[in-house]
Motif scaffolding. Structure first.
Motif, PDB file in Angstrom:
ATOM      1  N   GLU A 106       0.851  -1.181   0.000  1.00  0.00           N
ATOM      2  CA  GLU A 106       0.000   0.000   0.000  1.00  0.00           C
ATOM      3  C   GLU A 106       0.890   1.235   0.000  1.00  0.00           C
ATOM      4  O   GLU A 106       1.891   1.293   0.725  1.00  0.00           O
ATOM      5  CB  GLU A 106      -0.925   0.004   1.214  1.00  0.00           C
ATOM      6  CG  GLU A 106      -1.889  -1.163   1.176  1.00  0.00           C
ATOM      7  CD  GLU A 106      -2.969  -1.077   2.249  1.00  0.00           C
ATOM      8  OE1 GLU A 106      -3.262   0.038   2.713  1.00  0.00           O
ATOM      9  OE2 GLU A 106      -3.507  -2.140   2.603  1.00  0.00           O
ATOM     10  N   ASP A 281     -15.913   4.456   4.063  1.00  0.00           N
ATOM     11  CA  ASP A 281     -15.717   3.409   3.055  1.00  0.00           C
ATOM     12  C   ASP A 281     -16.638   3.526   1.843  1.00  0.00           C
ATOM     13  O   ASP A 281     -16.402   2.882   0.830  1.00  0.00           O
ATOM     14  CB  ASP A 281     -15.950   2.035   3.687  1.00  0.00           C
ATOM     15  CG  ASP A 281     -17.422   1.757   3.937  1.00  0.00           C
ATOM     16  OD1 ASP A 281     -17.974   0.829   3.324  1.00  0.00           O
ATOM     17  OD2 ASP A 281     -18.038   2.481   4.727  1.00  0.00           O
ATOM     18  N   HIS A 299     -10.782   0.221   3.563  1.00  0.00           N
ATOM     19  CA  HIS A 299     -11.346  -1.027   3.005  1.00  0.00           C
ATOM     20  C   HIS A 299     -12.515  -0.683   2.070  1.00  0.00           C
ATOM     21  O   HIS A 299     -13.589  -1.279   2.142  1.00  0.00           O
ATOM     22  CB  HIS A 299     -11.827  -1.953   4.121  1.00  0.00           C
ATOM     23  CG  HIS A 299     -10.717  -2.489   4.980  1.00  0.00           C
ATOM     24  ND1 HIS A 299     -10.907  -3.509   5.880  1.00  0.00           N
ATOM     25  CD2 HIS A 299      -9.410  -2.143   5.098  1.00  0.00           C
ATOM     26  CE1 HIS A 299      -9.760  -3.779   6.506  1.00  0.00           C
ATOM     27  NE2 HIS A 299      -8.848  -2.954   6.045  1.00  0.00           N
ATOM     28  N   ARG A 305     -12.110   4.268  -3.352  1.00  0.00           N
ATOM     29  CA  ARG A 305     -10.652   4.242  -3.229  1.00  0.00           C
ATOM     30  C   ARG A 305      -9.992   5.086  -4.312  1.00  0.00           C
ATOM     31  O   ARG A 305      -8.985   5.765  -4.071  1.00  0.00           O
ATOM     32  CB  ARG A 305     -10.152   2.797  -3.304  1.00  0.00           C
ATOM     33  CG  ARG A 305      -8.669   2.645  -2.985  1.00  0.00           C
ATOM     34  CD  ARG A 305      -8.299   1.198  -2.757  1.00  0.00           C
ATOM     35  NE  ARG A 305      -8.505   0.357  -3.930  1.00  0.00           N
ATOM     36  CZ  ARG A 305      -9.445  -0.578  -4.024  1.00  0.00           C
ATOM     37  NH1 ARG A 305     -10.276  -0.789  -3.033  1.00  0.00           N
ATOM     38  NH2 ARG A 305      -9.569  -1.300  -5.118  1.00  0.00           N
ATOM     39  N   ALA A 311      -5.951   6.167   1.205  1.00  0.00           N
ATOM     40  CA  ALA A 311      -6.650   4.890   1.349  1.00  0.00           C
ATOM     41  C   ALA A 311      -5.811   3.927   2.172  1.00  0.00           C
ATOM     42  O   ALA A 311      -4.577   3.931   2.096  1.00  0.00           O
ATOM     43  CB  ALA A 311      -6.949   4.280  -0.023  1.00  0.00           C
ATOM     44  N   ASP A 313      -6.161  -0.309   2.929  1.00  0.00           N
ATOM     45  CA  ASP A 313      -6.952  -1.458   2.482  1.00  0.00           C
ATOM     46  C   ASP A 313      -6.690  -2.741   3.251  1.00  0.00           C
ATOM     47  O   ASP A 313      -7.626  -3.433   3.626  1.00  0.00           O
ATOM     48  CB  ASP A 313      -6.701  -1.725   0.991  1.00  0.00           C
ATOM     49  CG  ASP A 313      -7.286  -0.646   0.110  1.00  0.00           C
ATOM     50  OD1 ASP A 313      -8.417  -0.216   0.375  1.00  0.00           O
ATOM     51  OD2 ASP A 313      -6.602  -0.214  -0.836  1.00  0.00           O
ATOM     52  N   GLY A 314      -5.440  -3.099   3.470  1.00  0.00           N
ATOM     53  CA  GLY A 314      -5.128  -4.421   3.974  1.00  0.00           C
ATOM     54  C   GLY A 314      -4.748  -4.491   5.430  1.00  0.00           C
ATOM     55  O   GLY A 314      -4.249  -5.522   5.879  1.00  0.00           O
TER      56      GLY A 314
END
Length: 337
Positions: A106, A281, A299, A305, A311, A313-314
């Motif tokens: 990311e 989100d 997420h 996004r 952002a 995400d993981g």
């Protein structure tokens, strides 16, 4: 690369980006002096990933003026690069999103001046602070799950007006009992990292707000039981005889209302928007994500996004702390860990 230590990650990054490093994590990262900061998040940083990132930055004339390791754990490494050079934020952000997908990491770009603790942090609730869309969960129990879920998805993708979709969904929930609501609230799964982030923000003196298209009933439950939240604005449920009427109490908290509320709270606290961040989100979060110093899509759906300034995400919600320029040592001291 196997499990890394701070020293081995420092040595690796020194090979690729020959800027100053320390052998051990310092009490605080270096002061930000460059116009841009780029934060790399990965489970385990690989040399090939860093070399491809360096080639990308070199090709665009964005030299790295400093590098700090903010996290080095078995499940998360975070590196902050200070970037020089002129860039168009929108174009650079989209290019970095594409590169991040290719590298399996990311990459979050932000102006250097935003690497600081906010004074106000505003959060969406459903699928941001909790791992659920509450209205969908109610609908499943009421036997109208498929109908409501389809309306919800269309709204979150930006294909339907939120207010119209909200009224339709609430109409399908007519007769749902308050007793059932009380049974559901304790079962809502809190988003990983949310309690830690909210506790850290409170320790830093930052006020927090839930600005949600969900319901005050559940937001208040979270505030009372799980999350260090100061202010709540969400939709009120209308009851008659202990059951939902299927009606709506205005004003509905939609995207425009969230943005308006963020500005109102900031004004009440005598804060500029540069001291405010927002996290959400869905498509209805984009108006508030565009207002503050940082607008973090968490997420999020691809459309969100792609449009949000930043952002994550993981990783858990507490990864946002790295975007404030904090390292794990500072965070641990804040939380008494």
């Amino acid at each position: 690369m196997d499990a890394v230590t701070y020293s081995s990650l420092a040595a690796l990054s020194q090979q690729v980006f020959p800027v100053s490093h320390t052998d051990n994590m310092p009490d605080s990262p270096a002061a930000v002096t460059a116009p841009w900061c780029l934060t790399l998040l990965a489970e385990c940083v690989q040399e090939a990933q860093l070399r491809q990132l360096k080639a990308f930055l070199d090709n665009r004339g964005w030299p790295v003026r400093g590098l700090d390791i903010l996290a080095c754990r078995p499940d998360c490494s975070a590196l902050r690069l200070q970037l020089d050079g002129e860039l168009d934020f929108h174009d650079a952000r989209l290019a970095l999103l594409e590169l991040a997908g290719e590298l399996g990491v990311e990459l979050t770009l932000q102006p250097g001046g935003t690497q600081r603790t906010p004074r106000l942090a505003c959060f969406d609730m459903d699928s941001t602070l909790i791992q659920a869309e509450v209205i969908d969960e109610l609908a499943k129990i009421a036997g109208v799950g498929d109908q409501v879920a389809e309306i919800t998805l269309a709204a979150m993708r930006g294909e339907l007006d939120f207010q119209q979709s909200f009224r339709k969904r609430m109409g399908l929930l007519k007769g749902f009992t308050e007793t059932s609501l009380a049974e559901i609230a304790p079962q809502l799964p809190v988003m990983p990292g949310a309690p830690r982030l909210l506790r850290a923000l409170r320790a830093l003196g930052c006020k927090t707000a839930i600005l949600s298209g969900g319901f005050t009933y559940f937001a208040n439950y979270l505030k009372d039981n799980h999350l260090a939240v100061d202010v709540i604005h969400a939709n009120q449920l209308e009851f008659d005889g202990g059951a939902l009427t299927g009606g709506v109490i205005d004003p509905i908290v939609d995207g425009a209302r969230k943005a308006s509320l963020l500005q109102e709270i900031a004004e009440e606290m005598h804060l500029s928007l540069e001291q405010v961040i927002a996290v959400g989100d869905g498509a209805n979060d984009l108006p508030m994500l565009s207002l503050g110093a940082l607008g973090i899509a968490f997420h999020a759906k691809p459309k969100v996004r792609a449009e949000a300034p930043q952002a994550i995400d993981g990783f858990g919600l507490d990864a946002a702390l790295y975007l404030f320029g904090l390292n794990d040592r500072q965070i641990g001291k804040l939380l008494g860990e």
